[in-house]
Design a protein around this motif. Structure first.
Motif, PDB file in Angstrom:
ATOM      1  N   GLY A  98      74.304  44.504  49.354  1.00 49.16           N
ATOM      2  CA  GLY A  98      75.120  45.117  50.394  1.00 49.16           C
ATOM      3  C   GLY A  98      76.365  44.308  50.701  1.00 49.16           C
ATOM      4  N   TRP A  99      76.206  43.011  50.815  1.00 50.61           N
ATOM      5  CA  TRP A  99      77.377  42.193  51.127  1.00 50.61           C
ATOM      6  C   TRP A  99      78.359  42.155  49.954  1.00 50.61           C
ATOM      7  CZ3 TRP A  99      74.022  41.818  55.008  1.00 50.61           C
ATOM      8  CH2 TRP A  99      74.538  41.474  56.260  1.00 50.61           C
ATOM      9  N   MET A 100      77.867  42.204  48.741  1.00 51.54           N
ATOM     10  CA  MET A 100      78.773  42.255  47.594  1.00 51.54           C
ATOM     11  C   MET A 100      79.599  43.533  47.609  1.00 51.54           C
ATOM     12  SD  MET A 100      78.711  39.566  45.659  1.00 51.54           S
ATOM     13  CE  MET A 100      79.293  40.133  44.059  1.00 51.54           C
ATOM     14  N   LYS A 101      79.033  44.600  48.120  1.00 47.88           N
ATOM     15  CA  LYS A 101      79.723  45.894  48.093  1.00 47.88           C
ATOM     16  C   LYS A 101      80.918  45.942  49.033  1.00 47.88           C
ATOM     17  CE  LYS A 101      75.808  48.696  46.522  1.00 47.88           C
ATOM     18  NZ  LYS A 101      74.838  49.752  46.867  1.00 47.88           N
ATOM     19  N   ASN A 102      81.047  44.961  49.940  1.00 47.98           N
ATOM     20  CA  ASN A 102      82.213  44.987  50.819  1.00 47.98           C
ATOM     21  C   ASN A 102      83.506  44.672  50.063  1.00 47.98           C
ATOM     22  OD1 ASN A 102      82.473  42.187  50.556  1.00 47.98           O
ATOM     23  ND2 ASN A 102      82.014  41.729  52.694  1.00 47.98           N
ATOM     24  N   GLN A 103      83.362  44.291  48.773  1.00 49.82           N
ATOM     25  CA  GLN A 103      84.531  44.075  47.926  1.00 49.82           C
ATOM     26  C   GLN A 103      84.878  45.317  47.102  1.00 49.82           C
ATOM     27  OE1 GLN A 103      84.577  39.869  46.163  1.00 49.82           O
ATOM     28  NE2 GLN A 103      82.409  40.148  46.669  1.00 49.82           N
ATOM     29  N   GLY A 104      84.096  46.371  47.314  1.00 46.78           N
ATOM     30  CA  GLY A 104      84.411  47.619  46.640  1.00 46.78           C
ATOM     31  C   GLY A 104      83.703  47.821  45.314  1.00 46.78           C
ATOM     32  N   TYR A 105      82.592  47.122  45.086  1.00 47.31           N
ATOM     33  CA  TYR A 105      81.858  47.299  43.831  1.00 47.31           C
ATOM     34  C   TYR A 105      80.918  48.493  43.942  1.00 47.31           C
ATOM     35  CZ  TYR A 105      83.433  42.561  42.673  1.00 47.31           C
ATOM     36  OH  TYR A 105      84.187  41.458  42.410  1.00 47.31           O
ATOM     37  N   PRO A 106      80.962  49.427  42.983  1.00 49.18           N
ATOM     38  CA  PRO A 106      80.050  50.568  43.027  1.00 49.18           C
ATOM     39  C   PRO A 106      78.609  50.161  42.732  1.00 49.18           C
ATOM     40  CG  PRO A 106      81.408  50.638  41.042  1.00 49.18           C
ATOM     41  CD  PRO A 106      81.940  49.521  41.882  1.00 49.18           C
ATOM     42  N   HIS A 107      77.675  50.990  43.178  1.00 53.92           N
ATOM     43  CA  HIS A 107      76.253  50.654  43.107  1.00 53.92           C
ATOM     44  C   HIS A 107      75.775  50.443  41.675  1.00 53.92           C
ATOM     45  CE1 HIS A 107      72.106  50.519  44.507  1.00 53.92           C
ATOM     46  NE2 HIS A 107      71.794  51.325  43.503  1.00 53.92           N
ATOM     47  N   ASP A 108      76.348  51.186  40.709  1.00 53.98           N
ATOM     48  CA  ASP A 108      75.806  51.102  39.348  1.00 53.98           C
ATOM     49  C   ASP A 108      76.129  49.783  38.641  1.00 53.98           C
ATOM     50  OD1 ASP A 108      78.495  51.560  38.927  1.00 53.98           O
ATOM     51  OD2 ASP A 108      78.209  53.224  37.527  1.00 53.98           O
ATOM     52  N   LEU A 109      77.002  48.953  39.225  1.00 54.04           N
ATOM     53  CA  LEU A 109      77.249  47.634  38.623  1.00 54.04           C
ATOM     54  C   LEU A 109      76.057  46.703  38.766  1.00 54.04           C
ATOM     55  CD1 LEU A 109      80.952  46.797  39.554  1.00 54.04           C
ATOM     56  CD2 LEU A 109      80.017  47.446  37.337  1.00 54.04           C
ATOM     57  N   PHE A 110      75.117  47.045  39.642  1.00 57.13           N
ATOM     58  CA  PHE A 110      73.941  46.209  39.886  1.00 57.13           C
ATOM     59  C   PHE A 110      72.711  46.742  39.144  1.00 57.13           C
ATOM     60  CE2 PHE A 110      76.850  46.021  43.453  1.00 57.13           C
ATOM     61  CZ  PHE A 110      77.031  44.658  43.634  1.00 57.13           C
ATOM     62  N   ASP A 111      72.958  47.428  38.023  1.00 60.23           N
ATOM     63  CA  ASP A 111      71.890  48.135  37.321  1.00 60.23           C
ATOM     64  C   ASP A 111      71.157  47.284  36.283  1.00 60.23           C
ATOM     65  OD1 ASP A 111      73.838  47.857  35.401  1.00 60.23           O
ATOM     66  OD2 ASP A 111      74.094  50.014  35.019  1.00 60.23           O
ATOM     67  N   GLY A 112      71.433  45.975  36.249  1.00 59.56           N
ATOM     68  CA  GLY A 112      70.755  45.115  35.283  1.00 59.56           C
ATOM     69  C   GLY A 112      71.651  44.625  34.171  1.00 59.56           C
ATOM     70  N   ARG A 113      72.921  45.026  34.182  1.00 56.94           N
ATOM     71  CA  ARG A 113      73.860  44.518  33.182  1.00 56.94           C
ATOM     72  C   ARG A 113      74.112  43.036  33.422  1.00 56.94           C
ATOM     73  NH1 ARG A 113      78.836  48.279  34.250  1.00 56.94           N
ATOM     74  NH2 ARG A 113      77.092  49.672  34.813  1.00 56.94           N
ATOM     75  N   PRO A 114      74.539  42.267  32.418  1.00 57.22           N
ATOM     76  CA  PRO A 114      74.776  40.835  32.599  1.00 57.22           C
ATOM     77  C   PRO A 114      75.842  40.551  33.650  1.00 57.22           C
ATOM     78  CG  PRO A 114      74.637  41.373  30.261  1.00 57.22           C
ATOM     79  CD  PRO A 114      74.661  42.681  30.994  1.00 57.22           C
ATOM     80  N   VAL A 115      75.495  39.701  34.592  1.00 57.91           N
ATOM     81  CA  VAL A 115      76.444  39.217  35.589  1.00 57.91           C
ATOM     82  C   VAL A 115      77.010  37.897  35.063  1.00 57.91           C
ATOM     83  CG1 VAL A 115      76.761  38.402  37.958  1.00 57.91           C
ATOM     84  CG2 VAL A 115      75.225  40.337  37.490  1.00 57.91           C
ATOM     85  N   ILE A 116      78.315  37.855  34.885  1.00 60.56           N
ATOM     86  CA  ILE A 116      78.972  36.700  34.274  1.00 60.56           C
ATOM     87  C   ILE A 116      79.792  35.953  35.328  1.00 60.56           C
ATOM     88  CG2 ILE A 116      80.558  35.904  32.487  1.00 60.56           C
ATOM     89  CD1 ILE A 116      77.968  37.287  31.446  1.00 60.56           C
ATOM     90  N   GLY A 117      79.458  34.701  35.538  1.00 61.64           N
ATOM     91  CA  GLY A 117      80.239  33.856  36.414  1.00 61.64           C
ATOM     92  C   GLY A 117      81.389  33.217  35.647  1.00 61.64           C
ATOM     93  N   ILE A 118      82.614  33.441  36.116  1.00 69.06           N
ATOM     94  CA  ILE A 118      83.782  32.780  35.525  1.00 69.06           C
ATOM     95  C   ILE A 118      84.048  31.548  36.377  1.00 69.06           C
ATOM     96  CG2 ILE A 118      86.201  33.021  34.871  1.00 69.06           C
ATOM     97  CD1 ILE A 118      85.710  36.063  34.771  1.00 69.06           C
ATOM     98  N   LEU A 119      83.586  30.398  35.901  1.00 65.86           N
ATOM     99  CA  LEU A 119      83.675  29.162  36.674  1.00 65.86           C
ATOM    100  C   LEU A 119      85.057  28.573  36.456  1.00 65.86           C
ATOM    101  CD1 LEU A 119      80.140  27.634  36.071  1.00 65.86           C
ATOM    102  CD2 LEU A 119      80.850  29.483  37.576  1.00 65.86           C
TER     103      LEU A 119
END
Length: 580
Positions: A30-51
């Motif tokens: 929920g808090w991530m969505k305040n940046q405008g990310y749609p729900h389907d981005l949290f569907d299990g696809r790889p989350v990549i941190g750009i450090l």
């Protein structure tokens, strides 16, 4: 043994945060969505941190915000979810007392950022000297799929028709001022010409060396190391790396799969061939310690001794990183090593394939930049590891940047107890010193400075410079910039602040340096040495609080990488539990 990709699809670690309908999952999503990310981005696809080690006070990395956008584009294209994360950025240019004091802090911070947040893979966006090893060290400890993208070197510096190498020209011109060969006005005029684009040092300094180490280790895509910062191909490399990290996560290709004994041996030989920085010794040893590979100073000497230095770049040679890239870059060097039987060809890289398979098309387009073996700068390059009663645990010297006539030398010690003593004494016309002497600097090691600053390439006395002398034997427990040069013995271990023999050298003692025999000897009797050590008292007061106390209490010697004693081999702790 070939790498076996993991089964895909499977549940990734990011789903511990985002995958489900529990209160905790909804809290994280929920808090991530305040940046405008749609729900389907949290569907299990790889989350990549750009450090990202971008920062305006880290000028070498000042363009990494732009590169991060190209990495993101690659991640999106490959079906991942990119999230940019700012991480500790230790700038060699601005940090006091030295960026090396904070390399371990940066590595710890990166490790905890990776461990504590919902990322499945990481792009290590680096450039300035300590950012590359610190991020690789943190990634090695977490063992999450990671790929290195360096920012690339600056364009060539030019002044009055001559190349200006980052750092190298600075040392040369500052000596020229003291020798009366250059005016202060000319020095100021050259200043603007030294750094004419974004990027890291354009010499084979520590930044370019560590970019080369990352590529030789297999942690970066082939060709990454030398592309200039402002070249469009640097942005292409960033985008391709963004694509690649997504597949690495799917395959579960981790640092521990890549950072093998063979990979480290490839890197050591590569360092010899490129005339790389002595700082690589400390950083590569520390990285090996993080993954539990038993790498020692003796490996550096053994593996590098017969490697010719074939890259004709400052500070050892003539050219700069731009020409190195145009000549073919690091793939040409690695191919040469492979053809000479000096490369483990089966070593795995972030590409998922063998390092040798990536070098088939590598072509040398300029044999004055990447030299034939018969015209090598130094037939026996690498890093010389010296031992003796002055350095029982070892000291290092870079033969390609040293003066041949000083490689065997016996001289009278002129001692500086610390860097302030050196600064107060060096310009004194009454100082009893000439070019036959050996300059000795103490208390500049990991505990002594603290942090082990780049002061080992002590400037020569003005009265010696005025006589046309440009090099003397210098010995310390400090480091020196990868852009520096000279017959400089560094990383003397144990360091003076820890009670090593260096601490008890006195003015007038005779010191013998024999690089071919790998010997560094203080010419006093064993009984006299032990008597002095028994009478020794610390010159440096130990810190009493804060990070500097943690550093002083736990930093190991330069001979093992100057990492913290509690961080070796601590790979892959579990995902932290949710507290909500």
């Amino acid at each position: 043994m070939a790498f076996e990709p993991a089964q895909w699809p499977r549940r990734l670690r990011s789903q511990e945060w985002y995958g489900g309908t529990s209160r905790d999952n909804i809290y994280h999503r929920g808090w991530m969505k305040n940046q405008g990310y749609p729900h389907d981005l949290f569907d299990g696809r790889p989350v990549i941190g750009i450090l990202n080690t971008w920062g305006e006070l880290t000028p070498c990395n000042g363009h990494l915000r732009e590169l991060a956008e190209k990495v993101k584009a690659g991640v999106w294209e490959a079906g991942g979810f990119p999230l940019e994360v700012p991480v500790f950025s230790a700038s060699e240019n601005t940090f006091r007392p030295t960026a090396m004091l904070y390399r371990n802090l940066a590595a710890m911070a990166v490790e905890e950022v990776m461990r504590a947040q919902p990322i499945d893979g990481a792009v290590l966006l680096v450039g300035c000297d300590k950012t590359t090893p610190s991020l690789m060290m943190g990634a090695a400890s977490t063992d999450i799929p990671s790929i290195v993208v360096t920012g690339g070197p600056m364009l060539n510096g030019w002044f009055r028709g001559e190349r200006l190498g980052s750092g190298t020209a600075l040392w040369q011109m500052s000596e020229g001022i003291k020798a009366g060969k250059m005016t202060q006005e000319e020095f100021l005029e050259a200043e603007q010409a030294m750094s004419r684009s974004t990027g890291t040092c354009n010499t084979m300094g520590t930044a370019s060396t560590m970019a080369s180490m990352a590529e030789a280790l297999g942690m970066a895509l082939s060709g990454n190391a030398a592309i200039p910062a402002v070249d469009a191909r640097r942005r292409v490399m960033a985008q391709l790396s963004g694509r690649r990290i997504v597949q690495m996560v799917k395959d579960d290709l981790k640092p521990s799969d890549i950072l093998t004994r063979e990979a480290f041996e490839n890197a050591i030989r590569c360092n010899g061939a490129i005339g790389g920085s002595t700082n690589a010794v400390i950083h590569v040893l520390a990285l090996a310690g993080r993954v539990g590979v038993d790498l020692t100073l003796d490996d550096w000497d053994r593996l590098g001794r017969d490697v010719p230095t074939i890259v004709n770049l400052m500070p050892s040679g003539k050219y700069l990183m731009e020409e190195f890239f145009y000549a073919g870059g690091l793939p040409v060097v690695l191919k040469r090593l492979g053809e000479a039987g000096m490369l483990h060809k089966d070593a795995l890289t972030v590409s998922g394939g063998r390092i040798w398979d990536e070098l088939g098309d590598a072509t040398n387009w300029n044999e004055d930049v990447i030299l034939p073996v018969e015209r090598a700068l130094t037939a026996s390059g690498g890093i010389a590891v010296l031992r003796g009663n002055l350095a029982p645990s070892g000291a290092v010297l870079k033969p390609s940047a040293a003066s041949p006539h000083l490689m065997q030398h016996r001289g009278r010690a002129v001692v500086f107890e610390d860097i302030d003593h050196y600064k107060a004494r060096i310009a004194d016309e009454a100082l009893d010193i000439d070019e036959t002497c050996v300059m000795v600097l103490k208390n500049c090691g990991p505990k002594g400075y603290p942090g082990m600053s780049e002061v080992g390439n002590m400037g020569l006395p003005p009265k010696v410079l005025r006589r046309g002398i440009t090099d003397m034997v210098r010995i310390s427990d400090a480091r020196m910039s990868g852009t520096a040069y000279g017959t400089v013995v560094l990383h003397t271990s144990p360091e003076a602040a820890a009670g090593g023999p260096l601490a008890v050298v006195r003015d007038g003692d005779m010191i013998e340096l024999d690089v071919p025999a790998r010997r560094l000897h203080l010419d006093i009797s064993e009984d006299e040495l032990q008597r002095r050590l028994a009478e020794w008292t610390p010159h440096v007061q130990a810190p009493t609080s804060g990070y500097t106390k943690l550093f002083h209490d736990h930093v190991e010697g330069a001979d093992t990488g100057a990492d913290f004693d509690f961080l070796k081999g601590c790979r892959g702790r579990e995902v932290p539990r949710d507290s909500h």
